[in-house]
Design a protein around this motif. Structure first.
Motif, PDB file in Angstrom:
ATOM      1  N   VAL A   1      -9.036 -94.919 -22.761  1.00  0.00           N
ATOM      2  CA  VAL A   1      -9.674 -95.657 -23.853  1.00  0.00           C
ATOM      3  C   VAL A   1      -8.796 -96.858 -24.187  1.00  0.00           C
ATOM      4  O   VAL A   1      -7.680 -96.709 -24.671  1.00  0.00           O
ATOM      5  N   GLU A   2      -9.299 -98.047 -23.914  1.00  0.00           N
ATOM      6  CA  GLU A   2      -8.512 -99.256 -24.146  1.00  0.00           C
ATOM      7  C   GLU A   2      -8.652 -99.782 -25.566  1.00  0.00           C
ATOM      8  O   GLU A   2      -7.779-100.492 -26.070  1.00  0.00           O
ATOM      9  N   ARG A   3      -9.770 -99.474 -26.214  1.00  0.00           N
ATOM     10  CA  ARG A   3      -9.980 -99.968 -27.579  1.00  0.00           C
ATOM     11  C   ARG A   3     -10.865 -99.000 -28.334  1.00  0.00           C
ATOM     12  O   ARG A   3     -11.831 -98.469 -27.796  1.00  0.00           O
ATOM     13  N   LEU A   4     -10.538 -98.797 -29.602  1.00  0.00           N
ATOM     14  CA  LEU A   4     -11.314 -97.918 -30.476  1.00  0.00           C
ATOM     15  C   LEU A   4     -11.395 -98.584 -31.837  1.00  0.00           C
ATOM     16  O   LEU A   4     -10.363 -98.852 -32.461  1.00  0.00           O
ATOM     17  N   GLU A   5     -12.612 -98.860 -32.312  1.00  0.00           N
ATOM     18  CA  GLU A   5     -12.795 -99.599 -33.562  1.00  0.00           C
ATOM     19  C   GLU A   5     -13.884 -98.954 -34.416  1.00  0.00           C
ATOM     20  O   GLU A   5     -14.897 -98.487 -33.894  1.00  0.00           O
TER      21      GLU A   5
END
Length: 242
Positions: free
Chosen positions: A81-85
């Motif tokens: 997971v490279e980004r979590l927003e």
């Protein structure tokens, strides 16, 4: 009294650029284009967590618990997971439509989350596990290239090479050759949209699946990405003998 004429610029004034060639230096204007079909580098999914209840505080507590469960699950995939927003949060009361006074019938809570993954094997497993959670909706995936993807650079390079080749062929058709590059203008090198039209949600559950303890992972086929580049180029060529 005579006034000085402005038709002839002073010797030290800059001369206007000539938009066309001359017999001594004919000009060629061409466009170079490139189109690449490449594999995506990242995939995004949208996750919507909901809760419902008559008590506002209880609904908020339930939503907080579900949100924590989803975040912990996504984070458990580590570097995949490279980004979590978290994009949006809301608690909305639903009022009764009958009676003299307005009364709150129930409360609806929503949290929207976006996750970006580069590991497509983990993507299929994660989406399945998310869709198996209570009152959790999963949308996507949306495939894309990174903004600094080498595919964009390669498309621009090929567009320039095509412009040079096309200009050279024009010159050779006149029995001459190119002399110099006058101008190279980038008129657009664009990749696929970050968010292509969504293919529809993969699964929406109001209750947890009871048939199996663990659902089989989704087999997701990455969508190929289209990368375009265009350049305008102008060259001068040696005077041909016509």
């Amino acid at each position: 009294m005579a006034t000085p004429s402005s038709a002839t610029p002073a010797p030290d004034e800059p001369q206007p650029a000539v938009p066309y060639g001359t017999p001594e230096a004919p000009r060629i204007a061409v466009r170079g284009e490139a189109h690449l079909d490449v594999d995506p580098e990242i995939a995004r999914i949208g996750i919507t967590v909901t809760a419902r209840g008559r008590d506002r505080r209880g609904t908020l507590a339930d939503l907080t618990r579900r949100n924590t469960t989803v975040l912990d699950l996504v984070k458990s995939y580590g570097e995949a997971v490279e980004r979590l927003e978290t994009g949006a949060f809301s608690i909305t009361p639903e009022l009764t439509g009958h009676g003299r006074g307005e009364r709150v019938r129930t409360h609806h809570g929503t949290v929207r989350i976006t996750a970006e993954l580069a590991d497509f094997t983990a993507l299929g497993e994660l989406t399945t596990r998310l869709a198996d959670l209570d009152l959790t909706r999963v949308d996507g995936p949306w495939w894309a290239l990174r903004p600094d993807s080498p595919a964009h650079r390669e498309a621009r390079r090929k567009a320039v090479h095509e412009a040079v080749q096309r200009a050279r062929e024009y010159a050779e058709a006149l029995g001459t050759s190119l002399a110099a590059l006058v101008e190279l203008a980038d008129v657009g090198a664009e990749g696929p949209r970050a968010y292509p039209p969504p293919p529809g949600r993969m699964r929406t559950l109001a209750h947890a699946a009871a048939a199996e303890d663990t659902a089989a992972a989704l087999d997701l086929e990455p969508q190929r990405q289209q990368v375009y580049a265009q350049v305008n180029a102008r060259f001068t060529m040696r005077p041909p003998r016509l």
